[in-house]
Design an enzyme around this catalytic site. Structure first.
Site, PDB file in Angstrom:
ATOM      1  N   ASP A  86       0.868  -1.167   0.000  1.00  0.00           N
ATOM      2  CA  ASP A  86       0.000   0.000   0.000  1.00  0.00           C
ATOM      3  C   ASP A  86       0.911   1.225   0.000  1.00  0.00           C
ATOM      4  O   ASP A  86       2.131   1.118   0.105  1.00  0.00           O
ATOM      5  CB  ASP A  86      -0.966  -0.030   1.205  1.00  0.00           C
ATOM      6  CG  ASP A  86      -2.195   0.841   0.941  1.00  0.00           C
ATOM      7  OD1 ASP A  86      -2.151   1.685   0.019  1.00  0.00           O
ATOM      8  OD2 ASP A  86      -3.207   0.698   1.650  1.00  0.00           O
TER       9      ASP A  86
HETATM   10  C1  NOJ Z   1      -4.022   3.891   0.140  1.00  0.00           C
HETATM   11  C2  NOJ Z   1      -5.203   2.991   0.266  1.00  0.00           C
HETATM   12  O1  NOJ Z   1      -5.165   2.302   1.480  1.00  0.00           O
HETATM   13  C3  NOJ Z   1      -5.317   1.994  -0.871  1.00  0.00           C
HETATM   14  O2  NOJ Z   1      -6.510   1.290  -0.736  1.00  0.00           O
HETATM   15  C4  NOJ Z   1      -5.225   2.701  -2.184  1.00  0.00           C
HETATM   16  O3  NOJ Z   1      -5.446   1.808  -3.243  1.00  0.00           O
HETATM   17  C5  NOJ Z   1      -3.864   3.364  -2.282  1.00  0.00           C
HETATM   18  N1  NOJ Z   1      -3.744   4.341  -1.212  1.00  0.00           N
HETATM   19  C6  NOJ Z   1      -3.615   4.051  -3.618  1.00  0.00           C
HETATM   20  O4  NOJ Z   1      -4.364   5.181  -3.740  1.00  0.00           O
END
Ligand code: NOJ
Length: 746
Positions: A283
């Protein structure tokens, strides 16, 4: 009950079968050949997912172009200028050393341009076809600008309405979430991975993110192995079996180890047990956040821990890029370990046919907001609406006059919900727009300008509109920013002065219909008695207005059933129907409300049970609940055999009859309880459901088959077992009612 006949499913054996079935000799040979030609720098490049692509002046930086030219970047997220997508892809496939195509990703969560209800709303439809078609339409729209990778579906089981990301979740139930998981994968990825409209899915967040303590985002997670397997893992397993190409790690630590550097999760569980052979992406910054977690010393150490766990691609931060060579020089990671990551990434790119046909934005016109997409979004919204209360006020009658009031009545941006970067609010149809497009007689007086508004300035106008109308339609709830990532709430009531305004409106004596648009269940204990109907509309998306109009007017009926237990208050969370019984289960005979306890009461006189003195022990509405505009009667539960052997299945059926005067849609639900087991089992678990539509007076027999595997569970020792004993079964309209029977597994 005895445990003599415990049946063991060898999990490892299952997973190796999956790996073999998925392997493709041609692709593996291609990966091998590419790896033999790539430099270390290029290999490192494949593991890098860049979060930004352009400079503020609007042109691509030379640094970025050189990085792509030299093969130092494998994928991008959020490049929304199609000229940049074209230019970067062209450089990658024409000028980089091995001409490896780039993958462009984006959070296309519940629609790209045409916005569907938030995922929790989609879950409320209980309809796999709705989930699949929404995902397909998202892919058709997004792939037209070169996006071939979405960071969806989120498959985190969510038992806490305070957690902001419950909005993005499939709800609290592993069975329902698994049905949706498969549908999402089929929808996003399509029938042919090589098609230019196929979008690789990224199932997320592996794993346990929804179990953040206290519902506070990113918080610590503690989940024992049996719980992990029985509750949190099933939707991920189903999605992997359905061919999910990528998977995202979670921000949280689980049992003391951050998910992004967790070898047990990413190697033992994901690769070895579940047979996942796509690629894992971190993430946003979750590799380097292992430093704040207190697990990694510095960037280099963080990279080492993630690589050793088999985490393939780093999102946005540069620990891999800057550390891999150094780690190799120090012999802390080997080229073989790096090759493993790169092979996983190349495998996905090859499966998607990107080498033969790299993704470029198409020049196709009119790809967005097609009539059929808007119809599908409207239908999804209609099926997602959950009717929680209705005292003879809905459907509305066309000869009445209406006061349309509330902060969400005409809030195009807010009704789109969380994660809607690309949906245009100008294209969004609000309830006020829909009423304006009809011949219905109505007055609009907002009362509050936004959901957190505490000003009473506009109350008078709203009350006057109410006094001059037959029925009050109050559109309240939460703005979209109040749910989603990092937007947890401790109090989950209607924010601002909404309750106060509703109370004032109730004084007019006019019937009130409360329509809630929100990313989570909302505590409505204080006002439920002041309103005559409550309709939960989630954040319904682009077509929320027309969908609501049709349902309120009775052109359509609300189709939704709660995919999560609806608490009375945030303080009751986490709350979920498939809980354990405890040694002292709460009941009405042993419960005394705090206000009824006699002064000076003896310590044990109020019932030593598992309840709250002030909130009781029941939720406001149970999982699976939702009223319709008609009534259904359940009868004649019958079971094919009262006693079965471990290799036999059992059939359970019941009659469902529409005893009302309107045609209606019912979600017939099957629940099972394993009464006594070697580890305690939930009081009930959803094991099947069927959506039916019946005309007035029509009756149908609904039949479910329970196979032994449906009755099995995983123990603390990682064994899947099937234990003999008594099983209770219920067929009914929700998790707290229904008709029941039982059978014995010999
Ligand atoms: C953080 C989020 O937790 C995740 O779900 C998301 O896909 C990513 N950022 C990218 O934006």
């Amino acid at each position: 009950m005895g445990f003599l006949q415990r049946l063991f499913f060898t999990v490892i054996a299952f997973s190796s079968i999956t790996i073999l079935a998925q392997s493709d000799d041609g692709i593996e040979a291609e990966i091998h050949s590419l790896l033999s030609k790539m430099t270390i720098e290029e290999k490192i490049g494949q593991t890098s997912l860049r979060g930004t692509s352009s400079r503020v002046d609007g042109s691509l930086s030379d640094e970025l172009k050189s990085a792509v030219r030299e093969g130092r970047i494998g994928a991008f997220l959020n490049v929304m200028n199609t000229d940049y997508v074209k230019e970067l892809q062209k450089i990658a496939v024409e000028e980089s050393p091995n001409k490896i195509p780039l993958l462009f990703g984006r959070d296309v969560i519940h629609g790209f341009k045409t916005i569907f209800p938030i995922p929790l709303g989609i879950a409320a439809t209980w309809n796999k076809d709705v989930a699949k078609s929404g995902a397909r339409i998202s892919a058709l729209e997004a792939s037209s600008v070169g996006i071939r990778w979405t960071f969806a579906p989120m498959l985190d089981i969510s038992r806490d309405a305070r957690w902001g990301r419950i909005a993005e979740s499939p709800g609290e139930d592993p069975f329902l979430a698994s049905v949706l998981a498969k549908a999402y994968i089929e929808g996003f990825q399509g029938e042919d991975l090589k098609s230019s409209t196929s979008m690789a899915a990224s199932i997320k967040h592996f794993i346990g993110y929804g179990a953040a303590i206290g519902g506070r985002d990113y918080n610590t997670v503690i989940i024992h192995n049996a719980l992990l397997h029985n509750v949190y893992l099933p939707p991920f397993k189903t999605a992997i079996d359905a061919g999910a190409l990528t998977l995202m790690t979670a921000f949280n630590e689980i049992n003391g180890i951050p998910a992004t550097g967790n070898k047990f999760l990413l190697k033992d569980l994901l690769r070895d047990e579940l047979g996942f052979n796509g690629f894992i992406v971190s993430d946003w910054a979750s590799v380097t956040e292992m430093i704040a977690h207190g697990y990694a010393r510095d960037y280099e150490h963080a990279a080492e821990l993630s690589i050793k766990s088999g985490m393939d691609m780093e999102m946005s931060t540069h620990a891999y890029e800057n550390s891999i060579q150094k780690l190799m020089d120090k012999n802390l990671i080997s080229e073989k370990e790096l090759d493993f990551l790169v092979a996983n990434i190349l495998r996905v790119k090859l499966k998607m046919g990107l080498f033969e046909k790299p993704s470029f934005p198409s020049n196709e016109q009119n790809v967005f907001y097609k009539t059929e997409y808007l119809e599908a979004a409207k239908n999804a919204a209609i099926e997602s609406f959950v009717l929680l209360k209705n005292e003879d006020v809905l459907p509305l009658s066309s000869n009445q006059t209406f006061a349309v009031i509330g902060p969400l009545a005409d809030a195009p941006h807010e009704q789109l919900g969380t994660w809607t970067f690309d949906g245009d609010k100008e294209k969004t149809i609000t309830p006020v727009d829909a009423f304006q497009n009809s011949s219905i007689d109505f007055m609009f007086a907002q009362g509050l300008t936004y959901s957190r508004d505490k000003s009473t300035e506009l109350f008078e106008e709203a009350i006057s509109a109410a006094e001059n109308s037959d029925v009050i339609l109050f559109f309240g709830g939460e703005e979209s920013i109040l749910s989603g990532e990092a937007h947890s709430r401790a109090n989950i009531d209607l924010p601002g002065a909404q309750e106060e305004l509703i109370s004032k409106l109730a004084e007019t004596g006019k019937p009130i219909v409360l329509v809630i648009m929100a990313g989570r269940p909302i505590s409505i204990m204080n006002i439920i008695d002041k309103v005559d109907a409550v309709l939960m509309a989630w954040h319904p998306g682009t077509m929320g207005g027309p969908a609501l109009f049709d349902v309120l007017a009775g052109i359509s009926e609300p189709g939704g059933r709660l995919p999560v237990t609806w608490p009375k208050d945030g303080a009751q969370s986490p709350i979920y129907y498939n809980h354990k019984n405890t040694g002292r289960p709460a009941d009405q005979f042993n419960y005394t409300n705090i206000d009824d306890i006699p002064i000076g009461a003896w310590q044990s006189s109020i019932g030593n049970r598992s309840h709250y003195l002030d909130l009781g022990y029941k939720p406001h509405f149970p999982f699976g609940y939702g009223l319709t505009y008609t009534d259904f009667e359940y009868s004649d539960i019958s079971i094919s055999s009262k006693s079965i052997q471990v290799n036999e299945s059992v059939e359970i059926s019941a009659k469902v009859k529409n005893i009302g005067s309107r045609k209606g849609r019912e979600v017939v639900q099957l629940y099972v309880q394993d009464v006594v087991a070697s580890i305690t089992r939930p009081v009930k678990e959803l094991k099947g459901f069927e959506i039916i539509t019946l005309n007035p007076g029509e009756e149908k027999t609904i039949k479910f088959t329970i196979n032994p595997k449906d009755l099995s569970f995983v123990t603390f020792n990682d064994e899947r077992v099937l234990e003999p004993g008594k099983f209770n079964v219920w067929i009914g309209p929700n998790s707290s009612s229904g008709i029941n029977s039982s059978f014995e597994l010999k």
